[in-house]
Design a protein around this motif. Structure first.
Motif, PDB file in Angstrom:
ATOM      1  N   ALA A  66       1.099   0.437 -11.159  1.00 45.43           N
ATOM      2  CA  ALA A  66      -0.255  -0.068 -10.913  1.00 45.43           C
ATOM      3  C   ALA A  66      -0.534  -1.297 -11.784  1.00 45.43           C
ATOM      4  CB  ALA A  66      -1.284   1.027 -11.205  1.00 45.43           C
ATOM      5  N   GLY A  67       0.000  -1.275 -13.008  1.00 49.98           N
ATOM      6  CA  GLY A  67      -0.213  -2.386 -13.946  1.00 49.98           C
ATOM      7  C   GLY A  67       0.383  -3.702 -13.466  1.00 49.98           C
ATOM      8  N   ARG A  68       1.265  -3.634 -12.465  1.00 47.63           N
ATOM      9  CA  ARG A  68       1.856  -4.872 -11.919  1.00 47.63           C
ATOM     10  C   ARG A  68       0.991  -5.494 -10.818  1.00 47.63           C
ATOM     11  NH1 ARG A  68       8.347  -4.633 -11.521  1.00 47.63           N
ATOM     12  NH2 ARG A  68       8.740  -4.350 -13.729  1.00 47.63           N
ATOM     13  N   PHE A  69      -0.119  -4.835 -10.482  1.00 49.16           N
ATOM     14  CA  PHE A  69      -0.964  -5.308  -9.375  1.00 49.16           C
ATOM     15  C   PHE A  69      -2.203  -6.066  -9.868  1.00 49.16           C
ATOM     16  CE2 PHE A  69       1.737  -2.428  -7.133  1.00 49.16           C
ATOM     17  CZ  PHE A  69       1.697  -2.799  -5.787  1.00 49.16           C
ATOM     18  N   GLY A  70      -2.178  -6.502 -11.136  1.00 52.71           N
ATOM     19  CA  GLY A  70      -3.340  -7.204 -11.692  1.00 52.71           C
ATOM     20  C   GLY A  70      -3.693  -8.476 -10.938  1.00 52.71           C
ATOM     21  N   GLY A  71      -2.685  -9.158 -10.389  1.00 55.50           N
ATOM     22  CA  GLY A  71      -2.961 -10.415  -9.678  1.00 55.50           C
ATOM     23  C   GLY A  71      -3.124 -10.214  -8.178  1.00 55.50           C
ATOM     24  N   GLU A  72      -3.198  -8.954  -7.722  1.00 55.11           N
ATOM     25  CA  GLU A  72      -3.274  -8.662  -6.276  1.00 55.11           C
ATOM     26  C   GLU A  72      -4.522  -9.293  -5.663  1.00 55.11           C
ATOM     27  OE1 GLU A  72      -2.486  -7.909  -2.786  1.00 55.11           O
ATOM     28  OE2 GLU A  72      -1.063  -6.838  -4.085  1.00 55.11           O
ATOM     29  N   ILE A 110       0.845  -1.202   0.000  1.00 58.40           N
ATOM     30  CA  ILE A 110       0.000   0.000   0.000  1.00 58.40           C
ATOM     31  C   ILE A 110       0.878   1.249   0.000  1.00 58.40           C
ATOM     32  CG2 ILE A 110      -1.628   1.349   1.411  1.00 58.40           C
ATOM     33  CD1 ILE A 110      -2.845  -1.379   2.309  1.00 58.40           C
ATOM     34  N   SER A 111       1.896   1.257   0.873  1.00 60.25           N
ATOM     35  CA  SER A 111       2.812   2.414   0.944  1.00 60.25           C
ATOM     36  C   SER A 111       3.544   2.638  -0.369  1.00 60.25           C
ATOM     37  CB  SER A 111       3.858   2.215   2.041  1.00 60.25           C
ATOM     38  OG  SER A 111       3.303   2.518   3.274  1.00 60.25           O
ATOM     39  N   LEU A 112       3.942   1.536  -1.010  1.00 64.76           N
ATOM     40  CA  LEU A 112       4.660   1.652  -2.283  1.00 64.76           C
ATOM     41  C   LEU A 112       3.794   2.395  -3.301  1.00 64.76           C
ATOM     42  CD1 LEU A 112       7.134   0.890  -4.020  1.00 64.76           C
ATOM     43  CD2 LEU A 112       5.982  -1.277  -4.557  1.00 64.76           C
ATOM     44  N   LEU A 113       2.517   1.976  -3.426  1.00 67.18           N
ATOM     45  CA  LEU A 113       1.590   2.653  -4.349  1.00 67.18           C
ATOM     46  C   LEU A 113       1.371   4.113  -3.932  1.00 67.18           C
ATOM     47  CD1 LEU A 113      -1.097  -0.148  -4.796  1.00 67.18           C
ATOM     48  CD2 LEU A 113       0.122   0.977  -6.680  1.00 67.18           C
ATOM     49  N   ALA A 114       1.118   4.320  -2.635  1.00 64.52           N
ATOM     50  CA  ALA A 114       0.787   5.667  -2.152  1.00 64.52           C
ATOM     51  C   ALA A 114       1.967   6.624  -2.332  1.00 64.52           C
ATOM     52  CB  ALA A 114       0.368   5.594  -0.687  1.00 64.52           C
ATOM     53  N   ASP A 115       3.171   6.143  -2.037  1.00 66.50           N
ATOM     54  CA  ASP A 115       4.352   7.010  -2.166  1.00 66.50           C
ATOM     55  C   ASP A 115       4.629   7.344  -3.630  1.00 66.50           C
ATOM     56  OD1 ASP A 115       4.548   6.864   0.562  1.00 66.50           O
ATOM     57  OD2 ASP A 115       6.318   5.586   0.619  1.00 66.50           O
ATOM     58  N   GLN A 116       4.430   6.354  -4.504  1.00 66.90           N
ATOM     59  CA  GLN A 116       4.663   6.580  -5.931  1.00 66.90           C
ATOM     60  C   GLN A 116       3.647   7.605  -6.460  1.00 66.90           C
ATOM     61  OE1 GLN A 116       7.471   5.298  -7.076  1.00 66.90           O
ATOM     62  NE2 GLN A 116       7.126   6.368  -9.006  1.00 66.90           N
ATOM     63  N   TRP A 117       2.420   7.503  -5.964  1.00 67.03           N
ATOM     64  CA  TRP A 117       1.381   8.474  -6.368  1.00 67.03           C
ATOM     65  C   TRP A 117       1.747   9.872  -5.850  1.00 67.03           C
ATOM     66  CZ3 TRP A 117      -2.201   9.381  -9.714  1.00 67.03           C
ATOM     67  CH2 TRP A 117      -3.131  10.411  -9.496  1.00 67.03           C
ATOM     68  N   TRP A 168      -8.899  -0.314 -19.793  1.00 58.62           N
ATOM     69  CA  TRP A 168      -7.619  -0.772 -19.246  1.00 58.62           C
ATOM     70  C   TRP A 168      -7.818  -1.292 -17.808  1.00 58.62           C
ATOM     71  CZ3 TRP A 168      -4.485   0.966 -15.121  1.00 58.62           C
ATOM     72  CH2 TRP A 168      -3.196   0.392 -15.067  1.00 58.62           C
ATOM     73  N   VAL A 169      -8.595  -0.551 -17.003  1.00 55.95           N
ATOM     74  CA  VAL A 169      -8.880  -0.968 -15.627  1.00 55.95           C
ATOM     75  C   VAL A 169      -9.626  -2.300 -15.628  1.00 55.95           C
ATOM     76  CG1 VAL A 169     -10.162  -0.387 -13.504  1.00 55.95           C
ATOM     77  CG2 VAL A 169      -8.891   1.408 -14.724  1.00 55.95           C
ATOM     78  N   GLU A 170     -10.599  -2.418 -16.535  1.00 51.46           N
ATOM     79  CA  GLU A 170     -11.390  -3.654 -16.585  1.00 51.46           C
ATOM     80  C   GLU A 170     -10.501  -4.843 -16.963  1.00 51.46           C
ATOM     81  OE1 GLU A 170     -15.704  -5.235 -18.190  1.00 51.46           O
ATOM     82  OE2 GLU A 170     -14.879  -3.410 -19.079  1.00 51.46           O
ATOM     83  N   LYS A 171      -9.570  -4.601 -17.892  1.00 58.45           N
ATOM     84  CA  LYS A 171      -8.668  -5.671 -18.320  1.00 58.45           C
ATOM     85  C   LYS A 171      -7.738  -6.079 -17.163  1.00 58.45           C
ATOM     86  CE  LYS A 171      -5.244  -6.523 -21.924  1.00 58.45           C
ATOM     87  NZ  LYS A 171      -4.455  -5.877 -22.969  1.00 58.45           N
ATOM     88  N   LEU A 172      -7.308  -5.063 -16.384  1.00 63.09           N
ATOM     89  CA  LEU A 172      -6.375  -5.317 -15.281  1.00 63.09           C
ATOM     90  C   LEU A 172      -7.041  -6.131 -14.165  1.00 63.09           C
ATOM     91  CD1 LEU A 172      -3.508  -4.601 -14.056  1.00 63.09           C
ATOM     92  CD2 LEU A 172      -4.624  -2.659 -12.939  1.00 63.09           C
ATOM     93  N   LEU A 173      -8.289  -5.802 -13.818  1.00 56.33           N
ATOM     94  CA  LEU A 173      -8.900  -6.384 -12.614  1.00 56.33           C
ATOM     95  C   LEU A 173     -10.169  -7.201 -12.873  1.00 56.33           C
ATOM     96  CD1 LEU A 173      -8.318  -3.275 -10.307  1.00 56.33           C
ATOM     97  CD2 LEU A 173      -7.074  -5.441 -10.236  1.00 56.33           C
ATOM     98  N   GLY A 174     -10.652  -7.181 -14.115  1.00 53.70           N
ATOM     99  CA  GLY A 174     -11.910  -7.876 -14.420  1.00 53.70           C
ATOM    100  C   GLY A 174     -11.833  -9.384 -14.244  1.00 53.70           C
ATOM    101  N   ALA A 175     -10.695  -9.971 -14.589  1.00 54.25           N
ATOM    102  CA  ALA A 175     -10.572 -11.439 -14.498  1.00 54.25           C
ATOM    103  C   ALA A 175     -10.721 -11.896 -13.048  1.00 54.25           C
ATOM    104  CB  ALA A 175      -9.218 -11.880 -15.058  1.00 54.25           C
ATOM    105  N   GLY A 176     -10.185 -11.099 -12.130  1.00 52.07           N
ATOM    106  CA  GLY A 176     -10.282 -11.431 -10.701  1.00 52.07           C
ATOM    107  C   GLY A 176     -11.739 -11.496 -10.257  1.00 52.07           C
TER     108      GLY A 176
END
Length: 851
Positions: free
Chosen positions: A577-583, A553-560, A615-623
């Protein structure tokens, strides 16, 4: 001649102190008025010609001072002073030194807002913090004047009346009931409370000898069990932590139908906004259950820290609130470890980091010249940053030493008042660590550091500078930064503590072999941001699974944050963010989806917006497809919350037509009474997305159900749904509701925020807000917390033209009670507008490069 009381910063002299109040109040519930008479036992350090009491809008009648020698004195003048909210009693001869008693009779009216004694529907309730006891009693209304309170109340029959002490006598008195309550321990006036109305309570239950009851209106009685259980769980744990028994005899918790804050820690009689106390565990989302548990525990922690040992003056309010904030999470975590509430604590900390990155932030401890300024201190810096700094200090000292210091502090200052340095001394004494240096640097200085990390072999170069979210702002301030480094090498994962005091330092990591990855804020307990060099960032990104959820969470927040301040690009954030598709962790997904929602609503337009959504749907839709919308029997909370985060991503951010088609019939069934139509954690997001695309029939249905809904979380869900309809006609109708009694005073600011966030209605509502600004403010009853949030709601606007209009409105019609919020909102909006202007083309170019 001018008198000291003509200054609004006037403070009471310390030479006259109350020891005990014996007061009788008679409430006229129909006429919304009251009469009172009381005897205040006083100590005069030296002879005096005057006694000064606080009082607002009270008509004083008969007043007599009785000296210890039996002589009586009548004042020759009673002078009310508006500036200092006092009344000066002048006597033509000096009152003798020593003990005396002041008899006062008075009359007054219920307050129109949500302070003093006010009407919340059928319930009369008090809210005195910071300085509104003076609206009901003529009294010494500053926290340093602790005294015992013996209350008697005369009320119409058939109502439940509660006070700080237990009821000891109930007599008929003409056509009224005369109720006498147990005299209290010594209390500051802001902790005295009274509630009267048609309330019903849970049966009394005792925990370690303390009777506990939870009260609500009769139609909400079935929602009291969970809050009662939370109190029964918290009390023994708090007694154990402090090593001190609970001091106030009993605990009554009451859900008040209209309430400005979340709750108030009155000694032995804790009052709550209904949504912070009442819930139905069968239908309550986990977020609502956690919130109730956290608020109940926060208020109970105050019974020790705040009520038993009280700050001397409001400049240490932060200590009360920061402590209770941190303590609540500690206790709830012990009660329900699988809830992982420290990740929720981090969400609050993140909001404080956002605020503290502005130039218009303020130190945790600031000068407070009068009680009204204290009202402005109830913000994220006071509560969340304060709590985070305490947690950071505890992390550095260790839990045992920290608790021993706390216990020493509580024992030494029992029943009295203390200042922050008293606590630091106790902690330093217990831990033999430089606590004063650490604490005062973090409490007296606003802002926080950005720690830069460069990794070369086993050598880490750490440097610090203050982080501002405004691009290009530089400053040389430094902090003693208590850092915990966590890293993996040939020997496994290890931790190393460093106190970074200099602008830059080199640290050699213990152990041997190649460093696979390094996290410079282990467990995310530090109140700072981290900027990794390219190599260190790549190693972390390639080993996301090895990091704890809080660290991801910190990694994402700090990068933002680096993208906001122009030290990195939004495109670099989107790459990460694109690396978090399998989160699979729900808390990490919440963080990710929150950032993506910001990009979708502000940094893309037209066809780019559509492209981003796909793009968001492709990243997280499968989950989401894998999980489906229905929960399996025995499914864990983690999975339920993951599903909710994914539905928010796909249904709310990506606005997937498929997700909407799935949600719509479920929401219809739920509105028709089918409790199985939606898993409780999906209710907020599903109702929100379906309302956004909803028609008149749905709008009418929600509007009809909202007022009579007993469950406060459900009622709030419907209330916010009304602000979401994007059909322009319906958006216009919701805007009209704002000025009606359909929206309770306590909900005005949330409703305003909803209207400001509505994409099709926003511009019209903003035009209306400017035109009817006085009416908008009038809807808050001038309650300071609500006024501040009304001002903050303008942060939802997006264009430079609107920023200029906000500035003009708040300059020509300033809101005195929200000066801080005004500065912060303008500065934050300025940065949001600039980020939008800077990032639109950059995000567009990045999207075009995506496969």
């Amino acid at each position: 001649m001018a008198h000291a009381t003509d200054d609004k910063n006037f403070r009471l002299p310390l030479t006259i102190r109350p020891r005990r109040y014996a007061a009788t109040l008679t409430l006229d519930m129909e006429g919304k008025s009251f009469t009172g008479q009381q005897t205040i036992e006083l100590d005069l350090e030296k002879p005096s010609n005057e006694i000064i009491l606080h009082a607002i809008a009270l008509q004083l009648g008969e007043v007599t001072f009785r000296a210890g020698n039996g002589k009586s004195f009548k004042p020759t003048e009673l002078r009310p002073v508006q500036a200092s909210e006092t009344v000066v009693l002048r006597f033509n001869e000096p009152l003798p030194q020593g003990e005396g008693a002041l008899d006062v009779a008075w009359t007054g009216r219920f307050t129109e807002g949500l302070r003093g004694l006010y009407a919340a529907g059928k319930v009369a309730a008090t809210q005195f913090e910071a300085a509104d006891a003076r609206r009901l009693f003529p009294c010494f209304d500053e926290p340093a004047f602790k005294a015992r309170w013996a209350l008697t109340v005369r009320v119409p029959p058939g109502l439940t009346t509660l006070a700080n002490g237990a009821l000891v006598k109930d007599e008929q008195d003409g056509n009224l009931r005369k109720l006498t309550f147990q005299e209290t321990e010594v209390l500051s006036s802001y902790l005295v409370a009274l509630v009267c109305g048609p309330l019903v309570g849970t049966p009394e239950e005792k925990v370690q000898g303390i009777p506990v009851r939870t009260w609500a209106l009769p139609e909400k009685q079935h929602l009291t069990r969970f809050g009662q259980d939370a109190a029964l769980a918290a009390l023994p744990r708090l007694q154990d932590y402090f090593g001190l028994p609970y001091a106030f005899g009993k605990v009554d918790q009451v859900g008040i139908p209209d309430f400005e804050a979340g709750a108030m820690e009155n000694a032995g009689l804790i009052t709550y906004r209904e949504i912070a106390l009442l819930l139905d565990p069968a239908t309550a989302p986990l977020s609502v259950q956690k919130r109730v548990a956290e608020v109940v525990t926060h208020e109970l922690a105050h019974q020790w820290f705040g009520n038993w040992v009280t700050m001397v003056w409001w400049d240490d309010l932060w200590l009360n609130e920061a402590f209770a904030t941190w303590m609540a999470y500690k206790i709830v975590n012990d009660w329900k470890p699988d809830w992982r509430v420290w990740l929720d604590f981090d969400t609050g900390k993140a909001a404080a980091l956002h605020l503290d990155a502005l130039r218009s932030t303020h130190p945790i401890r600031g000068e407070v010249r009068n009680a009204h300024e204290a009202g402005e201190s109830f913000d994220l810096i006071t509560y969340e940053k304060g709590g985070a700094v305490l947690r950071m200090i505890e992390g550095f000292l260790g839990e045992e030493a920290f608790r021993e210091g706390m216990r020493q502090y509580m024992r030494k200052h029992a029943r009295s008042n203390a200042v922050a340095d008293d606590l630091w001394k106790a902690l330093a004494n217990a831990s033999s660590q430089p606590v004063l240096e650490l604490a005062n640097a973090w409490i007296g200085q606003s802002g926080f550091p950005l720690v830069s990390v460069a990794l070369d072999g086993r050598t880490v170069t750490l440097s610090q500078q203050r982080y501002y979210s405004e691009p290009g702002v530089k400053s040389n301030e430094r902090w003693p930064v208590p850092m915990v480094l966590r890293f993996a090498d040939a020997g496994g994962v290890r931790e190393q503590r460093v106190l970074l005091r200099e602008a830059q330092t080199k640290v050699t990591l213990e152990g041997s072999g190649e460093v696979k990855w390094l996290c410079a804020n282990a467990g995310s307990t530090g109140f700072y941001r981290v900027q990794y060099d390219a190599a260190a960032l790549e190693r972390m990104s390639a080993n996301l699974a090895a990091l704890e959820p809080s660290e991801r969470i910190s990694l994402l927040a700090d990068q933002w944050a680096l993208a906001r301040s122009g030290q990195a690009t939004v495109a670099a954030f989107l790459e990460l963010a694109g690396r978090f598709g399998g989160e699979e962790d729900d808390a990490v997904l919440d963080e990710l989806v929150g950032r993506l929602a910001y990009v979708e609503s502000r940094l893309v337009e037209g066809e780019e917006q559509e492209r981003f959504r796909r793009w968001v749907e492709k990243l997280l839709g499968a989950g989401l497809k894998k999980l489906g919308w229905d929960s399996a029997p025995g499914e864990s909370d983690r999975v339920k919350l993951r599903r909710a985060a994914l539905v928010r991503a796909v249904g709310s951010v990506a606005r997937s037509p498929e997700a909407l088609a799935e949600a719509r019939p479920r929401v219809e069934r739920m509105l028709n009474g089918d409790k199985t139509a939606l898993e409780p954690n999906l209710l907020d997001v599903a109702v929100g997305m379906v309302s956004r695309a909803g028609d008149r029939a749905l709008y009418e249905k929600v509007l009809e159900k909202m007022p009579g809904e007993p469950d406060p979380a459900t009622q709030r869900r419907y209330l916010m749904a009304l602000t979401a309809f994007e059909d322009p006609t319906l958006a216009a109708e919701a805007q009209k509701l704002f000025f009606t009694e359909k929206v309770k005073m306590q909900d005005v600011a949330s409703f305003m925020m909803g209207l400001m966030s509505n994409r099709t209605g926003r511009d019209a509502w903003w035009a209306e807000t400017q035109k009817r600004w006085e009416d908008v403010l009038g809807r808050t009853g001038r309650a300071p917390m609500l006024l501040r949030r009304v001002v903050e709601s303008m942060g939802a606007l997006r264009e430079r033209k609107q920023l200029d209009e906000v500035r003009k409105l708040l300059t020509t019609h300033p809101v005195e009670e929200a000066k801080q919020a005004t500065e912060q909102t303008l500065e934050r909006l300025e940065q949001d507008v600039a980020l939008r202007e800077r990032a639109l083309s950059e995000v567009s170019a990045w999207l075009k490069r995506q496969p």
